[in-house]
Design a protein around this motif. Structure first.
Motif, PDB file in Angstrom:
ATOM      1  N   GLU A   1      -4.648 -51.348  19.538  1.00 18.21           N
ATOM      2  CA  GLU A   1      -5.800 -50.556  19.976  1.00 18.21           C
ATOM      3  C   GLU A   1      -6.112 -49.450  18.977  1.00 18.21           C
ATOM      4  O   GLU A   1      -7.287 -49.158  18.708  1.00 18.21           O
ATOM      5  N   MET A   2      -5.086 -48.828  18.402  1.00 20.92           N
ATOM      6  CA  MET A   2      -5.331 -47.789  17.395  1.00 20.92           C
ATOM      7  C   MET A   2      -5.866 -48.400  16.106  1.00 20.92           C
ATOM      8  O   MET A   2      -6.724 -47.804  15.437  1.00 20.92           O
ATOM      9  N   ALA A   3      -5.369 -49.588  15.747  1.00 21.57           N
ATOM     10  CA  ALA A   3      -5.826 -50.243  14.519  1.00 21.57           C
ATOM     11  C   ALA A   3      -7.321 -50.505  14.557  1.00 21.57           C
ATOM     12  O   ALA A   3      -8.005 -50.440  13.527  1.00 21.57           O
ATOM     13  N   LYS A   4      -7.863 -50.771  15.743  1.00 25.38           N
ATOM     14  CA  LYS A   4      -9.292 -51.026  15.869  1.00 25.38           C
ATOM     15  C   LYS A   4     -10.124 -49.764  15.672  1.00 25.38           C
ATOM     16  O   LYS A   4     -11.346 -49.846  15.496  1.00 25.38           O
ATOM     17  N   LEU A   5      -9.473 -48.601  15.673  1.00 25.17           N
ATOM     18  CA  LEU A   5     -10.182 -47.332  15.520  1.00 25.17           C
ATOM     19  C   LEU A   5     -10.176 -46.803  14.086  1.00 25.17           C
ATOM     20  O   LEU A   5     -10.794 -45.774  13.811  1.00 25.17           O
TER      21      LEU A   5
ATOM     22  N   PHE B   1      -7.653 -49.543   5.838  1.00 24.32           N
ATOM     23  CA  PHE B   1      -6.359 -49.053   6.303  1.00 24.32           C
ATOM     24  C   PHE B   1      -5.390 -50.230   6.326  1.00 24.32           C
ATOM     25  O   PHE B   1      -5.042 -50.761   7.377  1.00 24.32           O
ATOM     26  N   THR B   2      -4.946 -50.628   5.143  1.00 22.97           N
ATOM     27  CA  THR B   2      -4.198 -51.872   4.970  1.00 22.97           C
ATOM     28  C   THR B   2      -2.922 -51.919   5.804  1.00 22.97           C
ATOM     29  O   THR B   2      -2.545 -52.979   6.317  1.00 22.97           O
TER      30      THR B   2
ATOM     31  N   LEU C   1      -3.511 -42.684  -0.555  1.00 24.43           N
ATOM     32  CA  LEU C   1      -4.560 -42.168   0.309  1.00 24.43           C
ATOM     33  C   LEU C   1      -5.772 -43.098   0.272  1.00 24.43           C
ATOM     34  O   LEU C   1      -6.140 -43.593  -0.799  1.00 24.43           O
ATOM     35  N   ARG C   2      -6.361 -43.314   1.419  1.00 30.14           N
ATOM     36  CA  ARG C   2      -7.541 -44.166   1.485  1.00 30.14           C
ATOM     37  C   ARG C   2      -8.647 -43.577   0.625  1.00 30.14           C
ATOM     38  O   ARG C   2      -8.898 -42.376   0.614  1.00 30.14           O
TER      39      ARG C   2
ATOM     40  N   GLU D   1     -13.433 -58.169   3.530  1.00 24.54           N
ATOM     41  CA  GLU D   1     -12.722 -59.447   3.503  1.00 24.54           C
ATOM     42  C   GLU D   1     -11.424 -59.345   2.712  1.00 24.54           C
ATOM     43  O   GLU D   1     -10.373 -59.836   3.138  1.00 24.54           O
ATOM     44  N   ALA D   2     -11.487 -58.694   1.544  1.00 31.49           N
ATOM     45  CA  ALA D   2     -10.297 -58.554   0.710  1.00 31.49           C
ATOM     46  C   ALA D   2      -9.253 -57.670   1.374  1.00 31.49           C
ATOM     47  O   ALA D   2      -8.045 -57.953   1.339  1.00 31.49           O
ATOM     48  N   ASP D   3      -9.701 -56.586   2.001  1.00 29.30           N
ATOM     49  CA  ASP D   3      -8.797 -55.661   2.668  1.00 29.30           C
ATOM     50  C   ASP D   3      -8.074 -56.350   3.824  1.00 29.30           C
ATOM     51  O   ASP D   3      -6.857 -56.220   3.986  1.00 29.30           O
ATOM     52  N   GLN D   4      -8.824 -57.123   4.606  1.00 24.18           N
ATOM     53  CA  GLN D   4      -8.228 -57.841   5.724  1.00 24.18           C
ATOM     54  C   GLN D   4      -7.262 -58.916   5.231  1.00 24.18           C
ATOM     55  O   GLN D   4      -6.163 -59.084   5.768  1.00 24.18           O
TER      56      GLN D   4
END
Length: 339
Positions: free
Chosen positions: A18-22, A27-28, A166-167, A193-196
């Motif tokens: 749930e946090m990852a969706k935020l 945010f690799t 850092l992002r 796409e690359a990040d995912q």
């Protein structure tokens, strides 16, 4: 209201997802992918369960921030013991090539990006995310600095350098000007796409497709050049916290979004260097120095804020901190002043 940092377990998958969706992308270390997050928890469980310090390994520790009153998980962070052991750890190093022409009486300085694995073997602190509803009361500081107390308590399992990526700058559409201006031209996929793909499948595709020769930044678009080494606006506070701990930008940037990589000598990180281990003599003192206090090792590690004051033969610890850490008189804790 009290919060504690503890080791993540399988039951934390749902709140982590749930946090990852935020996170908003880029945010690799916290991808909105249940299978990838479960793989991280599996890897962390192996690390927490491995006793001893003899073998240097590429391990991952996942920590979570828990509200001790409600049991809700409201933040997370990660520690990698030795990056680049399993898969190459790529960065771009920003450098300068100086050339002079006697005939033209001109000196030309070209800024260049060189693909490198210089940081292999360093430890990494990353994956820090605090739920938007909790961004007050210093909880981000607790999440960040608890990692250094964990390292201090397990020093032999970590490298001599520690880094934090850092992002970088992400535009309103979720894209990366740096990616679009450089790597995207070689990969045939957009930044999201690359990040995912990287978050789920790892870095090997970088080794397969990333150009190995240096890149002259003058050949990049103006928008790409402008963001090299800059943190995302949401990461500026994190950058200041890292600088306060002794980290510095040494011209290494992320290969995806161009964000800065901050580096420090592990034993010179302020929270590690200044940490002290003491015996709890009494519980209940609500006066003293506000501190980060940690107890336990590996899977039993816990860290919280508390008041620490000198006592004969050790320290007095505030009751709320002792309860959060599950410690009492004669137990030992590691503590460092809250900055």
């Amino acid at each position: 209201m009290s919060f504690v940092i503890r080791a993540a377990t399988d039951r934390d998958l749902r709140p982590l997802y749930e946090m990852a969706k935020l996170t908003g992308g880029g945010f690799t270390n916290l991808p909105p992918d249940r299978r990838a997050l479960q793989a991280k928890l599996d890897r962390a469980r192996e690390a927490f369960e491995r006793e001893g310090n003899g073998e240097v390994a590429d391990e991952l520790f996942v920590l979570v921030l828990e509200n001790t009153e409600t049991g809700e998980v409201r933040g997370t962070s990660q520690i990698f013991t030795h990056v680049g052991k399993r898969h190459p750890f790529y960065s771009y190093r920003l450098g300068t090539l100086t050339q002079h022409s006697r005939e033209l009486d001109r000196t030309f300085r070209a800024e260049m990006l060189t693909l490198t694995t210089d940081l292999e073997g360093a430890s990494e602190v990353g994956g820090l995310f605090l739920h938007p509803g909790e961004r007050a009361g210093g909880l981000g500081l607790l999440l960040a600095r608890s990692r250094y107390l964990f390292i201090a308590k397990h020093r032999a399992r970590f490298g001599d350098r520690v880094l934090a990526e850092l992002r970088g700058i992400i535009d309103e559409a979720g894209g990366s000007p740096f990616w679009d201006g450089l790597a995207g031209r070689f990969f045939g996929m957009n930044f999201q796409e690359a990040d995912q793909f990287n978050a789920v499948n790892g870095h090997q595709f970088i080794a397969d497709l990333m150009p190995k020769h240096p890149i002259y930044t003058a050949m990049l678009s103006e928008s790409a050049r402008a963001v090299i080494g800059l943190p995302h606006p949401s990461g500026r506070a994190a950058m200041r916290m890292l600088e306060n701990e002794g980290f510095a930008f040494e011209n290494y940037v992320d290969i995806f979004d161009g964000g800065p990589t901050m580096i420090a000598q592990t034993d010179r990180v302020r929270s590690i260097h200044d940490a002290r281990t003491s015996t709890v003599v009494s519980v209940g003192g609500e006066t003293g120095n506000e501190s980060l206090v940690a107890a336990g090792t590996l899977g039993s590690f816990r860290c919280t804020f508390g008041c620490v004051s000198p006592a004969d033969g050790g320290i007095a610890l505030s009751a709320d901190a002792a309860a959060a850490l599950k410690v009492g008189p004669s137990d030992t804790v590691t503590h460092v002043a809250r900055l």
